[in-house]
Design an enzyme around this catalytic site. Structure first.
Site, PDB file in Angstrom:
ATOM      1  N   ALA A 244       0.945  -1.580   0.161  1.00  0.00           N
ATOM      2  CA  ALA A 244       0.298  -0.009  -0.142  1.00  0.00           C
ATOM      3  C   ALA A 244       0.877   1.374  -0.170  1.00  0.00           C
ATOM      4  O   ALA A 244       2.332   1.303   0.224  1.00  0.00           O
ATOM      5  CB  ALA A 244      -0.888  -0.262   1.037  1.00  0.00           C
ATOM      6  N   GLU A 311      12.863   6.513   3.040  1.00  0.00           N
ATOM      7  CA  GLU A 311      11.385   6.700   4.295  1.00  0.00           C
ATOM      8  C   GLU A 311      11.248   5.750   5.789  1.00  0.00           C
ATOM      9  O   GLU A 311      10.388   5.170   6.549  1.00  0.00           O
ATOM     10  CB  GLU A 311       9.983   6.020   3.322  1.00  0.00           C
ATOM     11  CG  GLU A 311      10.161   7.157   2.172  1.00  0.00           C
ATOM     12  CD  GLU A 311       8.667   6.431   1.504  1.00  0.00           C
ATOM     13  OE1 GLU A 311       8.124   5.660   1.826  1.00  0.00           O
ATOM     14  OE2 GLU A 311       8.864   7.527   0.590  1.00  0.00           O
TER      15      GLU A 311
END
Length: 357
Positions: A244, A311
């Protein structure tokens, strides 16, 4: 009032309308190169090259809205023999000539609206740091306006007159943001509610894709640490999920699904089947999810550990038989809502999907 010539993207009607800019059409000398991401990412503006040629422009004054937008975008007026020019940067013009057909004016205009909606006392540099997320949210609002009405015949279609907004605030803006609205809405009995305060967590649209190998009848799940369960004191903050991620500005939901599969699972997805789209928690969360099942080749040993280092992603893959995923979902062992929905949807639709391959 200082007069400037707007050129390229900044002279486009969509962006001028968003910035409430009036002006008269003009022509100046020069050429523009590049600029396909102008107004969408920082530094995406075309280069102005001093050269023979007629460059369409709009002559206007520097309004407060235009000045605010230029400050956020890092745009400064350029000296030109015919006056100051805004909407381009200095450069050698090495890229392709400016081509408005390769630009996304609707998205750039929506980002401009978001910039002007930000609190007046917020520094331009602080808004500029949020441009990637503003682009995601702007594209989400555009998709939101185009979303087919839900509810079928049970829910009557409303319009903008059914919601009265009296004030909007943005008390927090980091990667995500929180907006506070003061509003009233039409009631089922007729009339309107009293004025009320509601807060929304602004995140932007996202995609969820469950990789499925129909030949081996197995799926690839990912496992990663999640902050929500930690804050809730859940003893298991490492959740099983489907791949996702956010839909980037200017990106289609299908492209986002394929990109996220590469980033989170080092996996190339074949055919995509859209399952459903939904708001996971519409009482306070603006997030809208596009769910997919993606066809993939899932041999033994493909799991791995992946994710983007910048990230701080630490994502481990798991191969699971489709029947086992269904069992886990029905047994309450899948607490990630989108994955549970996809597990049950795939259990129902697997035969139809195989026939469509």
């Amino acid at each position: 009032m200082t007069r400037v010539f707007l050129v390229g993207p900044l002279a486009h009607p969509a962006l001028r309308t968003a910035l409430s800019v009036d002006g008269r059409e003009a022509v100046i000398s020069g050429r523009l190169h590049g600029g396909a991401e102008a107004g969408i990412i920082a530094g995406g503006w075309p280069e102005l090259v001093a050269a023979p040629g007629d460059l369409p422009a709009v002559e206007t004054g520097m309004t407060p809205e235009l000045s605010r937008y230029a400050a956020v975008m890092g745009l400064k007026p350029l000296a030109h023999p015919q006056g100051q020019v805004l909407g381009a940067v200095e450069g050698a013009g090495q890229g392709a000539p400016w081509d408005a057909t390769r630009w996304l004016p609707e998205l750039a205009a929506e980002i401009a609206r978001l910039i002007l909606e930000a609190p007046r006392d917020r520094p331009a540099a602080q808004i500029a740091r949020r441009l990637p997320m503003l682009g995601i949210w702007a594209d989400s609002r555009i998709r939101g306006r185009a979303t087919p009405p839900s509810g079928g015949d049970l829910v009557p279609l409303r319009d903008s007159s059914d919601v009265r907004v009296t004030a909007r605030e943005e008390p927090f803006a980091g990667y995500f943001a929180v907006e506070t609205w003061h509003l009233s809405h039409r009631t089922h009995a007729g009339g309107f509610t009293p004025d009320m305060r509601r807060e929304g967590f602004v995140t932007g649209d996202a995609v969820v894709v469950l990789p499925w190998d129909p030949k081996r009848d197995r799926v690839l799940l990912i496992e990663q640490f999640r902050m929500g369960p930690v804050m809730r004191h859940d003893p298991q903050p490492w959740l099983l999920e489907a791949v996702a991620g956010r839909v980037d500005a200017g990106e289609s939901v299908e492209s986002a699904a394929r990109r996220e599969a590469l980033e989170e699972a080092d996996l190339r997805i074949g055919q995509l089947f859209q399952a459903m789209s939904h708001y996971p928690s519409p009482g306070a969360l603006t997030e809208f999810l596009y769910l997919f099942v993606g066809i993939a080749d899932l041999p033994d040993g493909i799991e791995g550990v992946h994710g983007l280092a910048d990230e701080t992603e630490d994502i481990r893959g798991h191969l699971v038989e489709r029947a086992e995923l269904t069992r886990m979902a029905l047994a309450g062992q899948i607490t990630n809502g989108p994955l549970a929905l996809l597990a049950l949807w795939l259990d129902r639709e697997a035969g139809r999907l195989r026939a469509a391959l």
